[in-house]
Design a protein around this motif. Structure first.
Motif, PDB file in Angstrom:
ATOM      1  N   LEU A 167       0.823  -1.206   0.000  1.00  0.00           N
ATOM      2  CA  LEU A 167       0.000   0.000   0.000  1.00  0.00           C
ATOM      3  C   LEU A 167       0.858   1.257   0.000  1.00  0.00           C
ATOM      4  O   LEU A 167       0.611   2.190  -0.783  1.00  0.00           O
ATOM      5  N   THR A 168       1.881   1.296   0.839  1.00  0.00           N
ATOM      6  CA  THR A 168       2.747   2.481   0.906  1.00  0.00           C
ATOM      7  C   THR A 168       3.493   2.694  -0.397  1.00  0.00           C
ATOM      8  O   THR A 168       3.551   3.825  -0.918  1.00  0.00           O
ATOM      9  N   ASN A 169       4.074   1.628  -0.932  1.00  0.00           N
ATOM     10  CA  ASN A 169       4.805   1.748  -2.199  1.00  0.00           C
ATOM     11  C   ASN A 169       3.882   2.195  -3.328  1.00  0.00           C
ATOM     12  O   ASN A 169       4.274   2.987  -4.195  1.00  0.00           O
ATOM     13  N   LEU A 170       2.660   1.677  -3.323  1.00  0.00           N
ATOM     14  CA  LEU A 170       1.706   2.042  -4.364  1.00  0.00           C
ATOM     15  C   LEU A 170       1.378   3.533  -4.315  1.00  0.00           C
ATOM     16  O   LEU A 170       1.343   4.208  -5.354  1.00  0.00           O
ATOM     17  N   ILE A 171       1.160   4.065  -3.124  1.00  0.00           N
ATOM     18  CA  ILE A 171       0.847   5.487  -2.981  1.00  0.00           C
ATOM     19  C   ILE A 171       2.018   6.347  -3.437  1.00  0.00           C
ATOM     20  O   ILE A 171       1.844   7.328  -4.181  1.00  0.00           O
ATOM     21  N   ILE A 172       3.230   5.999  -3.005  1.00  0.00           N
ATOM     22  CA  ILE A 172       4.403   6.804  -3.365  1.00  0.00           C
ATOM     23  C   ILE A 172       4.654   6.769  -4.867  1.00  0.00           C
ATOM     24  O   ILE A 172       4.878   7.816  -5.499  1.00  0.00           O
ATOM     25  N   VAL A 173       4.605   5.576  -5.452  1.00  0.00           N
ATOM     26  CA  VAL A 173       4.885   5.457  -6.883  1.00  0.00           C
ATOM     27  C   VAL A 173       3.821   6.175  -7.706  1.00  0.00           C
ATOM     28  O   VAL A 173       4.137   6.915  -8.646  1.00  0.00           O
ATOM     29  N   MET A 174       2.563   5.969  -7.376  1.00  0.00           N
ATOM     30  CA  MET A 174       1.503   6.652  -8.109  1.00  0.00           C
ATOM     31  C   MET A 174       1.592   8.161  -7.931  1.00  0.00           C
ATOM     32  O   MET A 174       1.375   8.929  -8.879  1.00  0.00           O
ATOM     33  N   GLY A 175       1.924   8.604  -6.708  1.00  0.00           N
ATOM     34  CA  GLY A 175       2.042  10.036  -6.463  1.00  0.00           C
ATOM     35  C   GLY A 175       3.171  10.669  -7.258  1.00  0.00           C
ATOM     36  O   GLY A 175       2.999  11.723  -7.890  1.00  0.00           O
ATOM     37  N   LEU A 176       4.327  10.031  -7.260  1.00  0.00           N
ATOM     38  CA  LEU A 176       5.470  10.588  -7.987  1.00  0.00           C
ATOM     39  C   LEU A 176       5.278  10.504  -9.497  1.00  0.00           C
ATOM     40  O   LEU A 176       5.932  11.246 -10.243  1.00  0.00           O
TER      41      LEU A 176
END
Length: 308
Positions: A167-176
């Motif tokens: 979940l954390t990686n998904l948010i960061i990658v999608m955000g960037l």
């Protein structure tokens, strides 16, 4: 006692766009919901927010409970439907409606946080590029061009595959992945206001560059940021569903709309609703955000109504 001089009253110089009166917010809100499509969109989004905040109170059944005797049951209104299972069940006998409601939490959480990450990075980069210009602008524009040169979905898939689907990686990658679009919108807006009179007035009294950007330029371009963010949320919802469909999103047993479509495609010949209904949910939410974005854009555009 000396009377205050209007020419040296810094409080007036530093508020070029005085605080928007509450009446304007009411006017904007009334314009946003003046059409039936906007009202329906707001109703859908309110329902989505409720489902994401308290899914346990809204869901009629446990979204994780399995009953193989009821696997692939069609919606309740169908000929073979079972009362109480309004949208049918999946291949493990889990209630589809409850799983869609539970999946709303992941969709909203990932999308909102991803847009927040995109907004923070993109707004900062766009402000710097538009205000400073020169080499700063050139470097940021080249970074934007480099990232936009890669197909977005392939870039996100590659990064998620390397760092892992959490979940954390998904948010960061999608955000960037979304900051370049924010940066371009903000940069264009800054270029239209950075040479206006109120910015020159702030410079003339010695306001720092950071203060000018944060307290004078940013409030005057906030409407463009808000409108674009509403469209970006819809795009992030679709991106999250795509990654979940490919198995790179939040992992089972946590239900996600994209994951439900992926699981159901294997049984589409036995139960047409198992993949269709999550797809309809994605389409409705994306459409609701897009309609809301259009309404916000019209409501916040002073050229469309002299009342603003």
């Amino acid at each position: 006692m000396a009377q205050p001089n209007e020419l040296t009253d810094t409080s007036r110089l530093l508020t070029p766009a005085d605080e928007i009166p509450i009446s304007r917010f009411r006017l904007v809100a009334s314009r946003v919901i003046e059409s039936w499509p906007a009202k329906i969109s707001l109703a859908i989004l309110v329902l989505v927010v409720i489902c994401s905040l308290v899914p346990g109170l809204v869901a009629p059944r446990d979204p994780f409970a399995q009953d193989l005797s009821l696997r692939l049951v069609p919606p309740a209104w169908s000929e073979r439907g079972v009362p109480g299972y309004w949208l049918g069940t999946d291949q493990l006998g889990r209630d589809t409606l409850s799983r869609i409601i539970e999946g709303t939490r992941i969709t909203v959480l990932v999308s909102l946080f991803a847009v927040s990450v995109s907004g923070l990075v993109g707004v900062a980069a766009g402000l710097a590029a538009g205000f400073y210009g020169g080499k700063t602008d050139a470097i940021i524009l080249r970074l934007i061009d480099i990232q936009l040169a890669f197909p977005l979905i392939l870039l996100v898939i590659a990064v998620v595959a390397v760092v892992g689907p959490s979940l954390t990686n998904l948010i960061i990658v999608m955000g960037l992945s979304g900051w370049p679009r924010f940066a371009r919108v903000v940069r264009g807006s800054v270029l239209t206001v950075r040479h206006l009179e109120f910015v020159d007035a702030a410079r003339s009294i010695g306001a720092s560059r950071v203060r000018i950007m944060s307290q004078h330029i940013l409030p005057n371009i906030m409407s463009a940021i808000i409108v674009y963010a509403s469209f970006e949320i819809a795009r992030m919802i679709l991106l999250e569903a795509t990654l979940s469909f490919l198995g790179l999103g939040v992992q089972p047993p946590t239900p996600t709309w994209g994951g439900m479509i992926s699981d159901g495609r294997k049984y589409i010949s036995q139960s047409w609703a198992i993949s269709l209904i999550p797809g309809v949910a994605i389409a409705l939410v994306i459409l609701a955000f897009n309609v809301l974005g259009d309404s916000l854009r019209d409501a916040l555009d002073p050229q469309l109504d002299e009342r603003l």
